[in-house]
Design a protein around this motif. Sequence first.
Motif, mmCIF file in Angstrom:
data_model
loop_
_atom_site.group_PDB
_atom_site.id
_atom_site.type_symbol
_atom_site.label_atom_id
_atom_site.label_comp_id
_atom_site.label_asym_id
_atom_site.label_seq_id
_atom_site.Cartn_x
_atom_site.Cartn_y
_atom_site.Cartn_z
ATOM 1 N N SER A 164 0.865 -1.174 0.000
ATOM 2 C CA SER A 164 0.000 0.000 0.000
ATOM 3 C C SER A 164 0.903 1.226 0.000
ATOM 4 C CB SER A 164 -0.931 -0.043 1.219
ATOM 5 O OG SER A 164 -1.831 1.032 1.189
ATOM 6 N N GLU A 180 -0.478 3.419 12.252
ATOM 7 C CA GLU A 180 -1.177 2.386 11.479
ATOM 8 C C GLU A 180 -2.676 2.359 11.766
ATOM 9 O OE1 GLU A 180 1.779 2.012 12.876
ATOM 10 O OE2 GLU A 180 3.136 1.133 11.372
ATOM 11 N N TRP A 183 -6.434 6.199 8.828
ATOM 12 C CA TRP A 183 -6.765 5.979 7.420
ATOM 13 C C TRP A 183 -6.990 7.341 6.781
ATOM 14 C CZ3 TRP A 183 -6.804 1.290 4.910
ATOM 15 C CH2 TRP A 183 -6.744 0.144 5.711
ATOM 16 N N GLU A 204 -6.193 -0.896 -0.488
ATOM 17 C CA GLU A 204 -5.829 -1.507 0.799
ATOM 18 C C GLU A 204 -7.076 -1.887 1.588
ATOM 19 O OE1 GLU A 204 -3.425 0.785 3.555
ATOM 20 O OE2 GLU A 204 -3.222 -0.952 4.862
ATOM 21 N N CYS A 223 -1.421 -9.010 5.090
ATOM 22 C CA CYS A 223 -0.907 -7.845 5.810
ATOM 23 C C CYS A 223 -0.496 -6.812 4.762
ATOM 24 C CB CYS A 223 0.267 -8.212 6.712
ATOM 25 S SG CYS A 223 1.662 -8.858 5.853
ATOM 26 N N THR A 224 -0.325 -5.586 5.196
ATOM 27 C CA THR A 224 0.003 -4.534 4.224
ATOM 28 C C THR A 224 1.250 -3.766 4.657
ATOM 29 O OG1 THR A 224 -1.515 -2.961 5.283
ATOM 30 C CG2 THR A 224 -2.393 -4.248 3.476
ATOM 31 N N LEU A 226 3.252 -0.139 4.034
ATOM 32 C CA LEU A 226 2.916 1.223 3.578
ATOM 33 C C LEU A 226 4.170 2.096 3.524
ATOM 34 C CD1 LEU A 226 0.512 0.066 5.620
ATOM 35 C CD2 LEU A 226 -0.559 2.183 4.986
ATOM 36 N N GLU A 286 -1.933 -7.181 9.986
ATOM 37 C CA GLU A 286 -1.317 -5.896 10.384
ATOM 38 C C GLU A 286 -1.022 -4.995 9.183
ATOM 39 O OE1 GLU A 286 -0.916 -4.949 13.498
ATOM 40 O OE2 GLU A 286 -1.528 -6.866 14.337
ATOM 41 N N ARG A 287 -0.881 -3.715 9.484
ATOM 42 C CA ARG A 287 -0.372 -2.707 8.540
ATOM 43 C C ARG A 287 0.967 -2.246 9.096
ATOM 44 N NH1 ARG A 287 -4.127 2.286 8.302
ATOM 45 N NH2 ARG A 287 -3.861 2.329 6.037
#
Length: 395
Positions: A164, A180, A183, A204, A223-224, A226, A286-287
């Motif tokens: 992301s 995290e 947004w 995302e 998971c992402t 960033l 998780e991010r």
Amino acid sequence: MNWQRGLSIILRLHINHAKRRNSPRLAVRTYTMESSKHPEVKRVLVTGASGYVATGIVNDLLNKGYLVRGTVRSLKNPGKVKPLKSMAEGKPGKLELVEADLMKPETWKSAVSGCSHVLHTASPFPFVQPKNAEEVIRPAVDGTISVLEACKQDGNIKRVVVTSSIAAVGMNHTTKPLNENDWSDPSHGGAEAEPYCISKLMAEKAAFEYVEKLSDKDKFEICTVLPGYVIGPTLTDQVSTSLDIIKRVMVGGDLMVPDVSFTFVDIRDVVDAHVQCMTSPKAPGERYLIVDKILGYSEVCKILSDEFYPQGYSIYTRIAPRFLISLMSLFDNTAKTMNIIWGVICEYDNTKLKTELGIKPRDTRKGVVDMAYSLIDNGYIEKKAQYKGRSSDKQ
Ligand code: NAP
């Protein structure tokens, strides 16, 4: 035991002890391939393998001995395929390339087949924002869902790591350090100017929602990652937005620079984060913000000017007056974006990156310089007559 025999035993013990102390220790170092520590990783699919970030990931996975499948839009495009093939030569891991397109859902079934893990980096990242936002949003969102749908249908995918961006967190431009849990707020004025930011936010969100709704039988881990603005050496000579921005500075593309700041991160940290997220037991659900320092655009220009002006590159560092950018923003999309983020400093918290993934971000100032050297050495920027290259003490 007579005294001579006693003395000879003592002497022998003494000599053996001395020999052991003086002889260099045998350097018995066992190298364990990273891949063998993770037998659950059968084969890794890297989407958009020819991109700036993805080539770094593919290179690292191959160095660590993984079996890698990379997707490109066309195997007939030598510019995209050749650098990957040469990179794979002589590496402990193995690379195969297949065709897949985010706008062609049917191409992902065979791409994921035989893989256990997916690193989904492919997404449009245009230098200039298109007039029609859907050109960026649709491949990012629908493409991500197509990849996830193929993973569900396949049934053998254990984990998907989605690339992301901080754009999915900081589009609302607040000044508190964002983390995290935040947004982006697409209702912010910047949203209209930044289809890319919307594409990352929507993709995302859609990814998490898609997996959330899967039945237990179909579920896989997600998971992402960033990243901030990625800088650092490139392994390809292909056009990419991150590279274009530094190139623009290096070729003296702008006589004055906008008063904008970016949160940077070194590509090597971005690569580490993707590879760690693939296997870390903490990562599912998780991010991770992958960020380091905030640098003003003019600071970046100054760093580059200090290093490259003596080597023949004219780099401008003077900040442009605001009214000029406001005026230009009436007919130029890039100026429009600059106008929106003018003077805005958006802070991000990288605690989770450091504590959960154990990644201590590299010095982004050095990353900026490394990136420019790699652009020159890869032929992406002209080599000036005065160019001396990096002096070895700076490596
Ligand atoms: P990049 O060099 O432009 O790579 C993007 C990749 O996505 C390319 O391989 C591109 O393939 C592929 N792609 C685009 N549209 C596609 C489509 N319709 N079907 C299949 N593949 C498609 O950009 P990057 O900097 O490496 O970015 C990689 C990822 O990191 C993206 O998700 C981006 O949003 C994210 N990211 C980047 C930065 C940064 O500063 N670089 C920061 C935060 C997040 P082609 O080569 O065929 O066009």
